[in-house]
Design a protein around this motif. Structure first.
Motif, PDB file in Angstrom:
ATOM      1  N   ASP A 209       0.869  -1.220  -0.036  1.00  0.00           N
ATOM      2  CA  ASP A 209       0.089  -0.229  -0.046  1.00  0.00           C
ATOM      3  C   ASP A 209       0.703   1.121  -0.011  1.00  0.00           C
ATOM      4  O   ASP A 209       0.262   2.257  -0.324  1.00  0.00           O
ATOM      5  N   ARG A 210       2.213   1.371   0.311  1.00  0.00           N
ATOM      6  CA  ARG A 210       3.030   2.368   0.288  1.00  0.00           C
ATOM      7  C   ARG A 210       3.508   2.723  -1.115  1.00  0.00           C
ATOM      8  O   ARG A 210       3.845   4.054  -1.255  1.00  0.00           O
TER       9      ARG A 210
ATOM     10  N   PRO B  86       3.006   4.360  -4.465  1.00  0.00           N
ATOM     11  CA  PRO B  86       1.864   5.107  -5.210  1.00  0.00           C
ATOM     12  C   PRO B  86       1.305   4.507  -6.348  1.00  0.00           C
ATOM     13  O   PRO B  86       1.955   3.667  -7.169  1.00  0.00           O
TER      14      PRO B  86
ATOM     15  N   TRP C  46       3.519  16.954  -0.275  1.00  0.00           N
ATOM     16  CA  TRP C  46       2.809  15.980   0.491  1.00  0.00           C
ATOM     17  C   TRP C  46       1.286  16.747   1.028  1.00  0.00           C
ATOM     18  O   TRP C  46       1.315  18.050   1.439  1.00  0.00           O
TER      19      TRP C  46
ATOM     20  N   ALA D 114      -4.553   9.377   6.312  1.00  0.00           N
ATOM     21  CA  ALA D 114      -3.548   8.921   5.555  1.00  0.00           C
ATOM     22  C   ALA D 114      -2.710  10.038   5.189  1.00  0.00           C
ATOM     23  O   ALA D 114      -3.352  11.397   5.119  1.00  0.00           O
TER      24      ALA D 114
ATOM     25  N   ARG E 287      -0.764  11.518   1.862  1.00  0.00           N
ATOM     26  CA  ARG E 287      -0.485  11.149   0.308  1.00  0.00           C
ATOM     27  C   ARG E 287       0.513  11.984  -0.360  1.00  0.00           C
ATOM     28  O   ARG E 287       0.497  13.163  -0.030  1.00  0.00           O
TER      29      ARG E 287
ATOM     30  N   ASP F 251       0.645   9.667  -5.750  1.00  0.00           N
ATOM     31  CA  ASP F 251      -0.423   9.072  -5.354  1.00  0.00           C
ATOM     32  C   ASP F 251      -1.626   9.767  -6.039  1.00  0.00           C
ATOM     33  O   ASP F 251      -1.613  10.775  -6.558  1.00  0.00           O
TER      34      ASP F 251
ATOM     35  N   VAL G 111      -5.813  10.913  -5.562  1.00  0.00           N
ATOM     36  CA  VAL G 111      -6.800  11.126  -4.454  1.00  0.00           C
ATOM     37  C   VAL G 111      -8.116  11.544  -5.361  1.00  0.00           C
ATOM     38  O   VAL G 111      -7.985  12.174  -6.236  1.00  0.00           O
TER      39      VAL G 111
ATOM     40  N   VAL H 196      -8.827  16.763   1.798  1.00  0.00           N
ATOM     41  CA  VAL H 196      -7.434  16.506   1.474  1.00  0.00           C
ATOM     42  C   VAL H 196      -6.836  17.740   1.456  1.00  0.00           C
ATOM     43  O   VAL H 196      -7.081  18.689   0.967  1.00  0.00           O
TER      44      VAL H 196
ATOM     45  N   ARG I 155      -4.564  -1.053   0.136  1.00  0.00           N
ATOM     46  CA  ARG I 155      -5.154  -0.017   1.178  1.00  0.00           C
ATOM     47  C   ARG I 155      -6.081  -0.717   2.130  1.00  0.00           C
ATOM     48  O   ARG I 155      -5.890  -0.449   3.197  1.00  0.00           O
TER      49      ARG I 155
END
Length: 260
Positions: free
Chosen positions: A39-40, A42, A87, A103, A105, A109, A111, A126, A163
């Protein structure tokens, strides 16, 4: 704010980035689940260079300043964002005002994809933690692209699965821990993913509030304040306004393993 060191820093790859830029996710390009993706890793790092380039060409470049909102909880979905620099934090607020950090991101990544795929309102907010640059793709263009690109669709499905598995694993792990142990584990995770070594210790290079930290471990803000005071008294951490320096990760590891 200084940019944190990413665990998958740029290599010499140039495919798939914005015009004239080196790709920061080239190191994972073309890797497969059997080679250790989790899951880490991207979303953009999971794509072949051709798919990544085609996907990014669907949208336009958008910039956000620190603390500005990229997506807002409960808004209808109109677009997805691909983070290419900086980030962000993903947070969700309950009706009673309790806010949880879900989380962090960063580069590579995606979103906003969940609301785009389901047509539901956004489930989280976000927010930029530093200067952030994204490629913004309209929802309909994104869905149409997925319908004609099975490899990208499977990559997105794999990311969602990873995830979900990571969330289930963390919930199971936290269920067997005290709040103190969960908090120490969270700080160690932040050190590993966003730690920046300095002469005085390891700086956690993401500005998070006590409420956001509390929401990450299912505790109250007051409990987190008490835990931070305890750690400061033991020389493990130093804190400022949304700043934290970890000086004794060894102590955090002992607490996370149920010290005493």
């Amino acid at each position: 704010m200084r940019s944190p060191c990413t665990p998958w820093a740029a290599d010499d790859g140039t495919n798939g980035g914005l015009p004239g830029e080196r790709s920061p996710w080239g190191r994972y390009s073309g890797e497969r689940e059997s080679e250790g993706l989790d899951d880490r890793v991207p979303f953009l790092a999971r794509l072949e260079a051709e798919d990544r380039s085609a996907l990014l060409k669907l949208g336009g470049d958008t910039g956000f300043t620190p603390r500005s909102t990229l997506l807002r909880q409960n808004e209808p979905s109109s677009h997805v964002l691909f983070i290419v620099q900086g980030w962000t934090k993903v947070t969700a607020a309950a009706p009673n005002g309790y806010e949880a950090l879900l989380a962090l991101r960063g580069p590579g990544d995606i979103v906003g994809e969940s609301a785009a795929l389901t047509g539901r309102r956004r489930s989280a907010t976000v927010t930029a933690l530093e200067d952030v640059r994204t490629v913004t793709v309209e929802r309909e263009r994104f869905i149409t692209f997925l319908a004609t690109s099975p490899s990208v669709s499977f990559a997105l499905l794999g990311l969602t699965s990873d995830r979900t598995r990571a969330g289930d694993r963390r919930r199971l792990q936290f269920a067997a821990m005290s709040v103190r142990e969960r908090f120490a584990t969270l700080l160690l995770d932040l050190v590993r993913t966003h730690g920046r070594r300095t002469a005085d210790g390891i700086e956690v290079a993401v500005p998070l509030s006590k409420q956001e930290l509390a929401g990450s471990v299912g505790a109250s803000r007051e409990m987190v304040q008490r835990l931070l005071k305890e750690l400061r008294d033991r020389g493990a951490v130093a804190t400022g306004r949304r700043e934290m320096l970890i000086m004794r990760p060894d102590l955090l590891r002992r607490i996370a393993r149920a010290e005493g």
